[in-house]
Each structure stands twice: as structure tokens, then as C-alpha cells.
Scaffold this active site. Sequence first.
Site: not given
Ligand SMILES: Cc1ncc(COP(=O)(O)O)c(C=O)c1O
Length: 381
Positions: A51, A104, A177, A202
Site C-alpha cells: 500500500r 466528466y 484533468d 483512457k
Molecule cells: C476526463 C475524465 N476524468 C476522470 C475520469 C475518472 O476516471 P476513472 O473512471 O478512471 O475513475 C474520467 C472517466 O471517464 C474522465 O473521462
Amino acid sequence: MTSQDGFETLAIHAGQEPDPLTGAVVPPIYQVSTFKQDGVGGLRGGYEYSRSANPTRTALEQCLAALESGASALAFASGLAAEDCLLRTVCSPGDHVLIPDDAYGGTYRLFAQVLAGWGVSHTVVAMSDFAAVRAELAARPVKMVWVETPTNPLLNIADIRALAQAAHAAGAMIVVDNTFASPYLQQPLLLGADAVVHSTTKYLGGHSDVIGGAVAVADEALATSLAFTRNATGGVPGPFDAWLTLRGIKTLAARMDRHCRNAMRVAQMLAEHPAVAEVFYPGLAAHPGHKTAQEQMRAFGGMVSFRVLAGEAAAVATCGRTRLFTLGESLGGVESLIEHPARMTHASVAGSPLEVSADLIRLSVGIEDCDDLIDDLRQAL
Ligand SMILES: Cc1ncc(COP(=O)(O)O)c(C=O)c1O
């Protein structure tokens, strides 16, 4: 590795020196929970319990830090675990955060339904509207400006350099992000951001086979605080997930070049299609963020959204008619995906300021033969 090495070189080699014990040319999967100590407190290489740290995860983190030109990076069990750790490390109850009006849905849900209850409040503002952001920064003390660019699902572009200057002048930190762009197309830390978050699920992972997240930071002290919170709260990725992500990263540049080429052709086709009302792709000259995207991105990415003229039912039906575009959530894998944001990835923002139009379709354009992809969309439309 040296800081002079190019992106593709770093993606393949940073954090990935051949294993000193065996010469294995890729980092082994250290599928282990605990490590033998040479006497109490005698840790080998700093490893004690997975961890806290695990060598496969360390390799991934060193690579991510190099790709984002950061001081450090930390890997997480998911993108949302990364976001949550960053927010709860930096913010305290009573703090205020500016968040995008297009993002998101899960990120919005984290702010609106988890952090709000914890005492962190937010204001929604269009990050592409610099004057609006400046006005919000002047209206009250702000701890953090949270930026997504390009945004999910509308592909809005925010000027990272200008927002970083404005945030810092107001005493706020700025987080970007970078999931949609990936570090190959955009490096926010070099434009003034304090932290970058990723859903490594992604483009970084790239093969729709692993869930993961990351935070990269410009300042080592922040990395130390994040490592403390992550160890205290436990949102770490397992060694195999770290290894899969690292394997994906090796081909990030080659994949992104192809994603960008295919997406541009798809966007151009859609822009001329009689069934399409509006196309959102920052590579199109008509996109309001095109110039800023050109300045801060290497290319425009693999995500394309569009509205169909005939409304919600037609959008839903189109999503069900494709042969190669698989109907599914997520994005950034080698295979093309299609989805209906209002009912799928962004269902959690219904009724909020981030609600998306019901005639919207989002595409994650993969790296298949682009003629096949275009034929598939044409027959579905
Ligand atoms: C732009 C963006 N940020 C964060 C996330 C969250 O990521 P996760 O699904 O790996 O928790 C996503 C998920 O689709 C996303 O598209």
C-alpha cells in the site's frame, strides 16, 4: 534517462531500467503485499508494504512524472481515487473550488455529492470564458481552480497558461484533468498548472483493459503530502494494473498520432453530414477553442462529439446501429466507442448546471482503418 530525451524515448524507458537482479527488460510484476526486512526497520530499497510502495508501481510513477515533466507522480486505483486524494490533501472544510461547467460527470458528482458534504463548496464556471473565471476569483477566496481541457463531453478548450496566471494571482492553485489530451498532446505543468490528474484508464492505458488514475505535480512537497494521504486512505492500484498501464504507455505516442488523424477525418465528415446539427472537435477551424488548442496542444485528440438534427430518439438509435463503434462508456482505447452521454457517462449530471443535451453523441475514435470507421458512421446516421 535524461531530461533531454524525447517523449517517445521517455515513454519506453523512464522508470524502466532493466531489472538489476535478472536483466528483465520490462519491470516485473511484483505481485507481493509485504517485503522482508533486514532487521527491524531494515528496508530494501524503501519497500515495506505494497500500500505504501511497490516496485512495479514505482516504475509507472517514474514514467508518468517524466511524461508530464513533473517533480513526481503518484498512481491510483482509478481516476476518481486520484481526484479524491488530491482534493482531500489540498482542501479543508470551508474551502471553495471553481469547477468547469462541462466536465466528466463523475468529477462533478465527487464535488457535488461527496466533497460538498465534507464542507468544500464549489462554483460552476465556464473555464473557456477567461473573464468569467477572473470575476469568480475576485468574488471570494478560492482555494483551487479545477480545469478540464479538452472537456468531456463537449471538447471545450481552456487556456491553461492564462488560467494558471489568474489563479496564482488570486492565491489559488490550479489543477488540470489531462485525460482527454494525454501528456503526449499537452503538458499542463509546463504551462503553469500545479497538478495534473489522469484517468489512466483512457489513453495512457490505451487498451480498455485496466482502471487506473494518476496525479503528477510540479512540487515535491505536494507529492509527499499526497503520498501520505494515499497511504492513509489506501486507493492504490495493484501491481498487475500498474504493469498493464506501463505497457500501454510505451505506445502512447504512436497511438495518439493515429487517434488524432482518424478523429480529424471523422469530424470533417460529420461537419458535412446532412443529419448532423453541430460537431464539437477542437481541430476544426470553426471550433471556438481552435486557436488556443493549437497553441497548447500538439494535435487535437481522438474524441469527437456531435448533435444529431432529429433529436434524442435519433441519437439513441444511431448509437445502436454502428458495427465497428462499440456502444459503451469509457474512451481512449485502440477500438472505437460510441455513447449517448445524457443517458450514460453523464447521467449523474442530469438536472445540474452540467446537464448535457439529449441529442448529443460522443465518439472515442480508435485506430482502426479510418475508411471503415467513416463508412460505419455513415450507415448508422
Ligand atoms: C476526463 C475524465 N476524468 C476522470 C475520469 C475518472 O476516471 P476513472 O473512471 O478512471 O475513475 C474520467 C472517466 O471517464 C474522465 O473521462
